[in-house]
Write a protein that holds these residues in place. Structure first.
Motif, PDB file in Angstrom:
ATOM      1  N   ALA A 223     -13.272  14.847 -18.988  1.00  0.00           N
ATOM      2  CA  ALA A 223     -14.241  14.645 -20.360  1.00  0.00           C
ATOM      3  C   ALA A 223     -14.501  16.403 -21.249  1.00  0.00           C
ATOM      4  CB  ALA A 223     -15.531  13.830 -20.518  1.00  0.00           C
ATOM      5  N   GLN A 224     -14.612  15.439 -22.905  1.00  0.00           N
ATOM      6  CA  GLN A 224     -14.588  16.772 -23.597  1.00  0.00           C
ATOM      7  C   GLN A 224     -15.639  17.793 -22.994  1.00  0.00           C
ATOM      8  OE1 GLN A 224     -15.386  16.629 -28.195  1.00  0.00           O
ATOM      9  NE2 GLN A 224     -14.040  18.388 -28.298  1.00  0.00           N
TER      10      GLN A 224
ATOM     11  N   GLN B 152     -11.773  22.337 -22.567  1.00  0.00           N
ATOM     12  CA  GLN B 152     -10.992  21.200 -21.999  1.00  0.00           C
ATOM     13  C   GLN B 152      -9.802  21.814 -21.372  1.00  0.00           C
ATOM     14  OE1 GLN B 152     -10.509  18.123 -24.448  1.00  0.00           O
ATOM     15  NE2 GLN B 152     -11.044  16.175 -23.153  1.00  0.00           N
TER      16      GLN B 152
ATOM     17  N   SER C 130      -9.625  12.363 -21.338  1.00  0.00           N
ATOM     18  CA  SER C 130     -10.322  10.926 -20.974  1.00  0.00           C
ATOM     19  C   SER C 130      -9.986   9.791 -22.271  1.00  0.00           C
ATOM     20  CB  SER C 130     -11.928  11.135 -21.928  1.00  0.00           C
ATOM     21  OG  SER C 130     -12.713  11.600 -22.435  1.00  0.00           O
ATOM     22  N   GLU C 131      -9.039  10.350 -23.209  1.00  0.00           N
ATOM     23  CA  GLU C 131      -8.591   8.824 -23.796  1.00  0.00           C
ATOM     24  C   GLU C 131      -6.766   8.853 -23.842  1.00  0.00           C
ATOM     25  OE1 GLU C 131      -9.713  12.304 -25.078  1.00  0.00           O
ATOM     26  OE2 GLU C 131     -11.708  11.254 -25.823  1.00  0.00           O
TER      27      GLU C 131
ATOM     28  N   ALA D 124     -14.516  11.356 -13.521  1.00  0.00           N
ATOM     29  CA  ALA D 124     -14.147  11.857 -14.628  1.00  0.00           C
ATOM     30  C   ALA D 124     -15.110  13.730 -14.265  1.00  0.00           C
ATOM     31  CB  ALA D 124     -14.604  11.517 -15.283  1.00  0.00           C
TER      32      ALA D 124
ATOM     33  N   LEU E 299     -16.637  15.692 -15.543  1.00  0.00           N
ATOM     34  CA  LEU E 299     -17.857  15.905 -16.484  1.00  0.00           C
ATOM     35  C   LEU E 299     -18.186  17.726 -16.943  1.00  0.00           C
ATOM     36  CD1 LEU E 299     -20.644  13.698 -16.415  1.00  0.00           C
ATOM     37  CD2 LEU E 299     -18.343  13.636 -17.937  1.00  0.00           C
TER      38      LEU E 299
ATOM     39  N   ASP F 102     -15.176   7.683 -11.309  1.00  0.00           N
ATOM     40  CA  ASP F 102     -15.778   6.329 -12.125  1.00  0.00           C
ATOM     41  C   ASP F 102     -16.091   5.122 -11.702  1.00  0.00           C
ATOM     42  OD1 ASP F 102     -14.636   6.007 -15.243  1.00  0.00           O
ATOM     43  OD2 ASP F 102     -13.617   4.607 -14.425  1.00  0.00           O
TER      44      ASP F 102
END
Length: 203
Positions: A59-60, A98, A117-118, A126, A128, A156
């Motif tokens: 994730a960003q 990232q 994540s996109e 994930a 973080l 997830d």
């Protein structure tokens, strides 16, 4: 006489307007001057160890407003910050970090997929990231680059946080020149990124 006074007043106003226009033009020119751009390189972790087909989506990262920018932050004292003049990162710092994490983790070859994540596959995990510090501190004559980053692995399927770890380090820079400061940040990441990649791959 009155005509001469009015003429003189309009001349003064015109001169002031011209000065204001010059000042505005100077500011625009300064804003349009390109800053020297610096990038950071990934540092993959170990390729040895158990391999998995699992997917990790990165994730960003979250970051405070002061470092959520493409500028290189300088901290002078507890509450005063500024930015290194004539220098910028290649992107906003969270995006840079990232990309570094993705390339460093993927470089181990121990995960099935590592990406953003996109638009990626349904993830097993994930990652973080919280960037607490990515800055230069100035204390007297000392110029010190420091990084403090927290990582959390999230499963997830049930959104369970599996583990969290802080990674931090600092390196003294020999001067306040941008190239020297960027090299100090790279030295920090050369130590931290392999640790981060191995920590993620060991999940």
């Amino acid at each position: 006489m009155q005509h001469q006074n009015l003429t003189r007043r309009f001349a003064m106003l015109g001169a002031m307007a011209s000065l204001g226009g010059c000042s505005a033009l100077s500011s625009l020119n300064a804003a349009a001057t390109p800053l020297n751009t610096y990038d950071l390189a990934p540092a993959p972790g170990s390729t040895a160890g158990r391999r998995s087909g699992r997917t990790v989506l990165v994730a960003q990262p979250d970051a405070p407003a002061g470092i959520n920018t493409d500028r290189i932050m300088i901290r002078q004292g507890a509450s005063f910050i500024s930015y290194l003049p004539n220098a910028r990162w290649a992107d906003d710092l969270p995006n840079v970090m990232q990309s570094l994490l993705i390339r460093s983790i993927a470089g181990t070859g121990r995960m099935g997929y590592v990406g953003v994540s996109e638009g990626g596959p349904v993830p097993d995990y994930a990652l973080l990231t919280r960037i607490d510090s990515f800055e230069v501190t100035v204390a007297g004559a000392a110029v010190i680059a420091q990084v403090d980053i927290s990582l959390t692995m999230l499963r997830d399927s049930d959104q369970t946080a599996l583990k969290t770890r802080n990674f931090r380090n600092q390196v003294g820079a020999g001067s306040d020149q941008p190239q020297v400061i960027v090299a100090a940040f790279q030295a920090i990441l050369n130590a931290l990124l392999p640790e981060m990649a191995d920590w993620v791959a060991a999940t």
